[in-house]
Scaffold this motif. Structure first.
Motif, mmCIF file in Angstrom:
data_model
loop_
_atom_site.group_PDB
_atom_site.id
_atom_site.type_symbol
_atom_site.label_atom_id
_atom_site.label_comp_id
_atom_site.label_asym_id
_atom_site.label_seq_id
_atom_site.Cartn_x
_atom_site.Cartn_y
_atom_site.Cartn_z
ATOM 1 N N GLU A 147 0.825 -1.213 0.000
ATOM 2 C CA GLU A 147 0.000 0.000 0.000
ATOM 3 C C GLU A 147 0.858 1.262 0.000
ATOM 4 O OE1 GLU A 147 -2.929 -0.265 3.098
ATOM 5 O OE2 GLU A 147 -3.529 -2.296 2.545
ATOM 6 N N GLU A 148 1.930 1.251 -0.796
ATOM 7 C CA GLU A 148 2.833 2.396 -0.854
ATOM 8 C C GLU A 148 3.076 2.875 -2.285
ATOM 9 O OE1 GLU A 148 6.331 1.009 1.089
ATOM 10 O OE2 GLU A 148 5.456 1.089 3.111
ATOM 11 N N ALA A 149 3.530 2.010 -3.159
ATOM 12 C CA ALA A 149 3.907 2.405 -4.515
ATOM 13 C C ALA A 149 2.683 2.551 -5.415
ATOM 14 C CB ALA A 149 4.862 1.375 -5.117
ATOM 15 N N ASP A 150 2.741 3.484 -6.360
ATOM 16 C CA ASP A 150 1.660 3.652 -7.339
ATOM 17 C C ASP A 150 1.861 2.655 -8.472
ATOM 18 O OD1 ASP A 150 0.510 5.664 -5.875
ATOM 19 O OD2 ASP A 150 1.427 7.292 -7.012
ATOM 20 N N SER A 151 1.654 1.393 -8.152
ATOM 21 C CA SER A 151 1.874 0.320 -9.131
ATOM 22 C C SER A 151 0.589 -0.388 -9.523
ATOM 23 C CB SER A 151 2.871 -0.701 -8.577
ATOM 24 O OG SER A 151 2.403 -1.245 -7.351
ATOM 25 N N PHE A 178 -5.474 -1.108 -13.966
ATOM 26 C CA PHE A 178 -6.749 -1.734 -14.302
ATOM 27 C C PHE A 178 -6.600 -2.493 -15.616
ATOM 28 C CE2 PHE A 178 -8.375 1.618 -11.473
ATOM 29 C CZ PHE A 178 -9.247 0.879 -10.690
ATOM 30 N N TYR A 179 -7.298 -3.643 -15.707
ATOM 31 C CA TYR A 179 -7.243 -4.502 -16.892
ATOM 32 C C TYR A 179 -8.653 -4.916 -17.307
ATOM 33 C CZ TYR A 179 -2.338 -5.201 -15.488
ATOM 34 O OH TYR A 179 -1.022 -5.012 -15.135
ATOM 35 N N ARG A 180 -8.763 -5.373 -18.573
ATOM 36 C CA ARG A 180 -9.987 -6.016 -19.051
ATOM 37 C C ARG A 180 -9.617 -7.330 -19.721
ATOM 38 N NH1 ARG A 180 -13.601 -6.135 -23.803
ATOM 39 N NH2 ARG A 180 -15.775 -6.255 -23.073
ATOM 40 N N LEU A 181 -10.314 -8.400 -19.326
ATOM 41 C CA LEU A 181 -10.127 -9.729 -19.901
ATOM 42 C C LEU A 181 -11.433 -10.168 -20.527
ATOM 43 C CD1 LEU A 181 -8.549 -12.393 -20.314
ATOM 44 C CD2 LEU A 181 -9.244 -13.050 -17.995
ATOM 45 N N HIS A 182 -11.409 -10.453 -21.814
ATOM 46 C CA HIS A 182 -12.623 -10.864 -22.522
ATOM 47 C C HIS A 182 -12.281 -11.911 -23.565
ATOM 48 C CE1 HIS A 182 -16.236 -9.989 -25.304
ATOM 49 N NE2 HIS A 182 -16.684 -10.631 -24.246
ATOM 50 N N LYS A 183 -12.871 -13.086 -23.406
ATOM 51 C CA LYS A 183 -12.678 -14.189 -24.359
ATOM 52 C C LYS A 183 -11.202 -14.456 -24.629
ATOM 53 C CE LYS A 183 -17.191 -13.676 -26.542
ATOM 54 N NZ LYS A 183 -17.972 -13.474 -27.800
ATOM 55 N N GLY A 184 -10.436 -14.488 -23.561
ATOM 56 C CA GLY A 184 -9.035 -14.843 -23.652
ATOM 57 C C GLY A 184 -8.085 -13.713 -23.957
ATOM 58 N N ALA A 189 -4.718 5.860 -15.191
ATOM 59 C CA ALA A 189 -3.604 6.258 -14.337
ATOM 60 C C ALA A 189 -3.345 5.227 -13.249
ATOM 61 C CB ALA A 189 -3.897 7.619 -13.707
ATOM 62 N N ARG A 190 -2.074 4.989 -12.951
ATOM 63 C CA ARG A 190 -1.690 4.040 -11.920
ATOM 64 C C ARG A 190 -1.851 4.666 -10.532
ATOM 65 N NH1 ARG A 190 3.898 1.475 -14.514
ATOM 66 N NH2 ARG A 190 2.987 0.942 -16.551
ATOM 67 N N VAL A 191 -2.299 3.854 -9.593
ATOM 68 C CA VAL A 191 -2.453 4.292 -8.211
ATOM 69 C C VAL A 191 -1.960 3.174 -7.302
ATOM 70 C CG1 VAL A 191 -4.394 5.823 -8.711
ATOM 71 C CG2 VAL A 191 -4.825 3.446 -8.054
ATOM 72 N N SER A 220 -20.233 3.722 -18.837
ATOM 73 C CA SER A 220 -19.393 4.457 -17.889
ATOM 74 C C SER A 220 -18.698 3.480 -16.966
ATOM 75 C CB SER A 220 -20.222 5.443 -17.059
ATOM 76 O OG SER A 220 -20.754 6.474 -17.866
ATOM 77 N N LEU A 221 -17.419 3.713 -16.753
ATOM 78 C CA LEU A 221 -16.612 2.890 -15.869
ATOM 79 C C LEU A 221 -16.232 3.730 -14.650
ATOM 80 C CD1 LEU A 221 -15.082 0.032 -15.947
ATOM 81 C CD2 LEU A 221 -13.055 1.409 -16.467
ATOM 82 N N TYR A 222 -16.633 3.265 -13.472
ATOM 83 C CA TYR A 222 -16.255 3.937 -12.231
ATOM 84 C C TYR A 222 -15.052 3.201 -11.636
ATOM 85 C CZ TYR A 222 -20.888 6.103 -12.500
ATOM 86 O OH TYR A 222 -22.000 6.804 -12.912
ATOM 87 N N HIS A 223 -14.014 3.936 -11.294
ATOM 88 C CA HIS A 223 -12.819 3.304 -10.731
ATOM 89 C C HIS A 223 -12.290 4.162 -9.594
ATOM 90 C CE1 HIS A 223 -10.547 5.982 -13.625
ATOM 91 N NE2 HIS A 223 -11.637 5.760 -14.338
ATOM 92 N N THR A 224 -11.769 3.485 -8.576
ATOM 93 C CA THR A 224 -11.465 4.139 -7.302
ATOM 94 C C THR A 224 -9.973 4.159 -7.012
ATOM 95 O OG1 THR A 224 -13.607 3.487 -6.396
ATOM 96 C CG2 THR A 224 -11.884 4.030 -4.807
ATOM 97 N N ASP A 225 -9.501 5.321 -6.586
ATOM 98 C CA ASP A 225 -8.172 5.499 -6.008
ATOM 99 C C ASP A 225 -8.397 5.607 -4.510
ATOM 100 O OD1 ASP A 225 -5.749 6.369 -5.020
ATOM 101 O OD2 ASP A 225 -5.673 8.217 -6.197
ATOM 102 N N THR A 226 -8.248 4.475 -3.804
ATOM 103 C CA THR A 226 -8.637 4.434 -2.398
ATOM 104 C C THR A 226 -7.819 5.386 -1.532
ATOM 105 O OG1 THR A 226 -9.536 2.205 -2.524
ATOM 106 C CG2 THR A 226 -8.785 2.940 -0.365
#
Length: 303
Positions: free
Chosen positions: A133-137, A140-146, A154-156, A170-176
């Motif tokens: 829980e330190e580095a911005d590494s 997000f990915y998408r996997l569809h039919k292989g 952006a990396r968080v 719409s895609l909602y994504h969180t930087d906790t």
């Protein structure tokens, strides 16, 4: 190994959150209603377990995982996909076997997979994070039919979600750690465009954890260290806050025959011995009446 248990208090759903399984998860996460099982599935990341709760019977079952497990979703072949620290695996509850499908971050042994959602086309969206829980590494990915594609977002340090709007546009994504939930438009060709800030959680209200979208297009987020879950309308206006008797609320899911029951996973992680005494229900699975229905969960098409 399969472990059977009988949870306490799996009765009628109350308007205020009630513990329905005293599972005592270290880091309960990723609840998902699986219609074909009429059951709620979720994980305990740090205890390396997959859990299934049958509300009709009031019974929970658990499977050991070979590594930290961030999420579980049903697949179109009748099995499940799970996000272990080592990558995306197929999981067969009948045998308890895990089979590696993709290892997107084999070059980042300090990362692990953390949260996931399935879009209307069966695409599996998931994120990674720095386990320290330190580095911005986190990505997000998408996997569809292989086919596995990195999103380019952006990396968080700690990703959560993503979650999809009802129309899947719409895609909602969180930087906790950044306490921000972002929204990105999904084009017809699947490309992501026009990322904008959806909600920023104010100081003292906790950290936005797993997001979920209901049938009215409003977004729910658990608040880690915030004692609550919140519902925001599509414009980002706070509509509802549901208070819990535990500090770490991780994610909301909708279940039951008509998807009108709210379920919430919680966590004991980070609590002191004194806090655990003060929060005896920390880590339990909760149910409540959210006053709104959820969306049917698509099956992931990963093969």
């Amino acid at each position: 190994m399969i472990i059977s248990s009988t949870p306490a208090g799996a009765d009628a759903v109350a308007s205020q959150p009630q513990s329905i399984w005293g599972v005592g998860a270290i880091l309960g996460e990723g609840p998902v209603w699986v219609a074909r099982d009429a059951a709620l599935w979720f994980v305990d990341i740090k205890d390396r377990r997959i859990h299934r709760f049958d509300p009709e019977l009031g019974v929970g079952r658990s499977w050991d995982a070979p590594a930290q497990v961030g999420w579980i979703v049903p697949t179109d072949d009748g099995l499940f996909a799970t996000g272990l620290q080592s990558g995306v695996h197929r999981f067969d509850p009948a045998s308890g076997d895990f089979t590696l499908l993709h290892a997107p971050e084999a070059h980042l042994p300090g990362n692990r997979l953390n949260d996931a959602a399935v879009d209307p086309l069966g695409g599996l969206w998931f994120g990674s994070m720095d386990d320290a829980e330190e580095a911005d590494s986190g990505r997000f990915y998408r996997l569809h039919k292989g086919v596995l594609v990195e999103s380019g977002l952006a990396r968080v340090s700690i990703t959560n979600g993503p979650a999809l709007s009802p129309h899947g546009r719409s895609l909602y994504h969180t930087d906790t750690l950044g306490k921000r939930i972002w929204r990105t438009r999904i084009a017809d060709d699947g490309a992501l465009h026009d990322t904008s800030l959806f909600v920023e959680i104010e100081e003292g209200a906790g950290y936005p954890d797993g997001p979920t979208v209901d049938a009215e297009g409003c977004l729910w987020t658990g608040l880690f260290a915030g004692w609550a879950a919140r519902r925001y309308d599509p414009a980002g206006k706070l509509m509802t806050e549901v208070r819990f008797p535990v500090a770490n609320v991780t994610k909301i899911a909708f279940g039951g025959a008509d998807l009108s029951v709210g379920y919430a996973t919680t966590a004991r992680k980070g609590l002191t011995d004194r806090q655990l005494v003060e929060q005896p229900l920390a880590g339990d699975l909760f149910a409540f009446d959210p006053g709104v229905r959820g969306l049917p969960g698509p099956l992931a098409a990963i093969s």
